[in-house]
Design an enzyme around this catalytic site. Structure first.
Site, PDB file in Angstrom:
ATOM      1  N   ASP A 142       0.846  -1.348   0.057  1.00  0.00           N
ATOM      2  CA  ASP A 142       0.028   0.052   0.034  1.00  0.00           C
ATOM      3  C   ASP A 142       0.981   1.119   0.101  1.00  0.00           C
ATOM      4  OD1 ASP A 142      -2.216   1.482   0.093  1.00  0.00           O
ATOM      5  OD2 ASP A 142      -2.875   1.204   2.134  1.00  0.00           O
ATOM      6  N   HIS A 165       2.746   3.039  -9.040  1.00  0.00           N
ATOM      7  CA  HIS A 165       2.662   1.874  -9.147  1.00  0.00           C
ATOM      8  C   HIS A 165       3.950   1.196  -9.909  1.00  0.00           C
ATOM      9  CE1 HIS A 165      -1.176   2.170  -7.524  1.00  0.00           C
ATOM     10  NE2 HIS A 165      -1.942   2.503  -8.580  1.00  0.00           N
ATOM     11  N   LEU A 184      11.322 -19.909  -4.589  1.00  0.00           N
ATOM     12  CA  LEU A 184      10.206 -18.969  -4.033  1.00  0.00           C
ATOM     13  C   LEU A 184       8.904 -19.466  -4.771  1.00  0.00           C
ATOM     14  CD1 LEU A 184       9.714 -16.676  -2.051  1.00  0.00           C
ATOM     15  CD2 LEU A 184      10.017 -14.995  -4.024  1.00  0.00           C
TER      16      LEU A 184
HETATM   17  C1  FPP Z   1      -1.813   0.247  -3.195  1.00  0.00           C
HETATM   18  O1  FPP Z   1      -1.412   1.354  -3.112  1.00  0.00           O
HETATM   19  C2  FPP Z   1      -1.495  -0.478  -4.581  1.00  0.00           C
HETATM   20  C3  FPP Z   1      -2.022  -1.195  -5.481  1.00  0.00           C
HETATM   21  C4  FPP Z   1      -3.571  -1.113  -5.442  1.00  0.00           C
HETATM   22  C5  FPP Z   1      -1.379  -1.912  -6.657  1.00  0.00           C
HETATM   23  C6  FPP Z   1      -0.057  -2.631  -6.245  1.00  0.00           C
HETATM   24  C7  FPP Z   1       0.552  -3.035  -7.551  1.00  0.00           C
HETATM   25  C8  FPP Z   1       1.744  -3.004  -7.878  1.00  0.00           C
HETATM   26  C9  FPP Z   1       2.886  -2.554  -6.895  1.00  0.00           C
HETATM   27  C10 FPP Z   1       2.011  -3.717  -9.277  1.00  0.00           C
HETATM   28  C11 FPP Z   1       2.368  -4.992  -9.002  1.00  0.00           C
HETATM   29  C12 FPP Z   1       2.960  -5.870 -10.165  1.00  0.00           C
HETATM   30  C13 FPP Z   1       2.654  -7.183 -10.352  1.00  0.00           C
HETATM   31  C14 FPP Z   1       3.566  -7.818 -11.478  1.00  0.00           C
HETATM   32  C15 FPP Z   1       1.883  -8.095  -9.832  1.00  0.00           C
HETATM   33  P1  FPP Z   1      -2.638   2.602  -3.484  1.00  0.00           P
HETATM   34  O2  FPP Z   1      -2.636   2.834  -4.922  1.00  0.00           O
HETATM   35  O3  FPP Z   1      -3.827   2.103  -2.875  1.00  0.00           O
HETATM   36  O4  FPP Z   1      -1.755   3.863  -2.767  1.00  0.00           O
HETATM   37  P2  FPP Z   1      -2.517   4.853  -2.117  1.00  0.00           P
HETATM   38  O5  FPP Z   1      -3.436   4.344  -0.788  1.00  0.00           O
HETATM   39  O6  FPP Z   1      -1.466   5.579  -1.219  1.00  0.00           O
HETATM   40  O7  FPP Z   1      -3.487   5.655  -2.835  1.00  0.00           O
END
Ligand code: FPP
Length: 247
Positions: A20, A37, A131
């Site tokens: 997050d 992201h 893993l």
């Molecule tokens: C939460 O942060 C994050 C997500 C909803 C997406 C996470 C995805 C990735 C890091 C990409 C993963 C890649 C692969 C290959 C699986 P948020 O957007 O809710 O952050 P905020 O709460 O600060 O708005």
């Protein structure tokens, strides 16, 4: 310098992470959310490497929830593209490093070309054992339980045969042990529909760091904290039991 920190003796076999804070990380830098992201995806690469180094055997990451479809269309499309490009660009490297990719969630609701790529990645890496990485994409814990109930009924299983072990076999995570440690970055103290069945006795570690900043040292801190916990599973600790035996 970094290698001087000792790896604790009790490393969790299975770590699950709610990655997050990508959006807030980007906002703090005046960047669009998708840049967060992308930075989060870069970080994932570092954390996979660190998991292998520390001897973690299962890693489950929450990449897209069943609720995330409600985000703006460009963010949803961007996240779908990130997964696609990770498979296109990183699959060989992940395979070389012995990472076995698995998917948890509703694959059938993803675009067909992405479903094919995910299935290919799963098949390509299926014999790797360094893993095991479960990617929760279009995943929701309640949805997972509903799917399990429907399939149990469809299979005609009678109520007296329903046990925890049986339900486990109907979960998307079948084949992975329950997570020992669930990490959530960015300071939020919520389950957010993540592994709500499997996490019944998981240890939690919440850090204020945003996901793109959660590095190897942060992971080591989380593992160190875990290694000092007394996991009782609702029972008494070994030392308490010894004391009550003596009475
Ligand atoms: C939460 O942060 C994050 C997500 C909803 C997406 C996470 C995805 C990735 C890091 C990409 C993963 C890649 C692969 C290959 C699986 P948020 O957007 O809710 O952050 P905020 O709460 O600060 O708005």
């Amino acid at each position: 310098m970094t290698n001087e920190v000792e790896i604790p003796k009790h490393v969790p076999q299975h770590i699950a992470i709610i990655m997050d804070g990508n959006g807030r990380w980007a906002k703090a830098r005046g960047l669009p959310r998708l840049a967060g992201h992308k930075a989060g995806t870069e970080n994932l690469r570092r954390i996979i490497r660190a998991c292998v180094e520390f001897g973690v055997q299962y890693l489950t990451i929450y990449a897209f929830s069943t609720e995330n479809w409600g985000r703006p269309e460009d963010e949803v499309q961007g996240l779908l593209q990130i997964v696609e490009s990770v498979i296109d660009k990183e699959l060989d490297e992940l395979h070389k490093n012995g990472v076995q990719m698995r998917h948890i969630g509703r694959l059938e609701q993803l675009p067909v070309h992405l479903q094919k790529k995910v299935l290919h990645a799963i098949d390509f890496t299926k014999d790797n054992q360094q893993l095991i990485m479960n990617i929760a994409f279009n995943y929701g814990g309640r949805d997972e339980i509903l799917c399990a109930i429907r399939r149990i009924i469809d299979d005609g299983i009678s109520s007296e045969k329903i046990s925890e072990e049986l339900v486990n076999t109907y979960m998307f995570t079948h084949g992975s042990p329950d997570p020992d440690l669930i990490i959530r970055t960015s300071g939020e103290m919520r389950l957010s529909n993540f592994l709500i069945w499997q996490g019944a006795y998981s240890e939690w570690y919440v850090t204020a760091k945003y996901w793109p900043e959660f590095d190897r040292e942060c992971l080591l801190e989380a593992i160190t904290s875990y290694s000092q916990r007394d996991r009782r599973y609702g029972k008494l600790s070994a030392s308490n039991e010894a004391r009550s035996d003596a009475c």
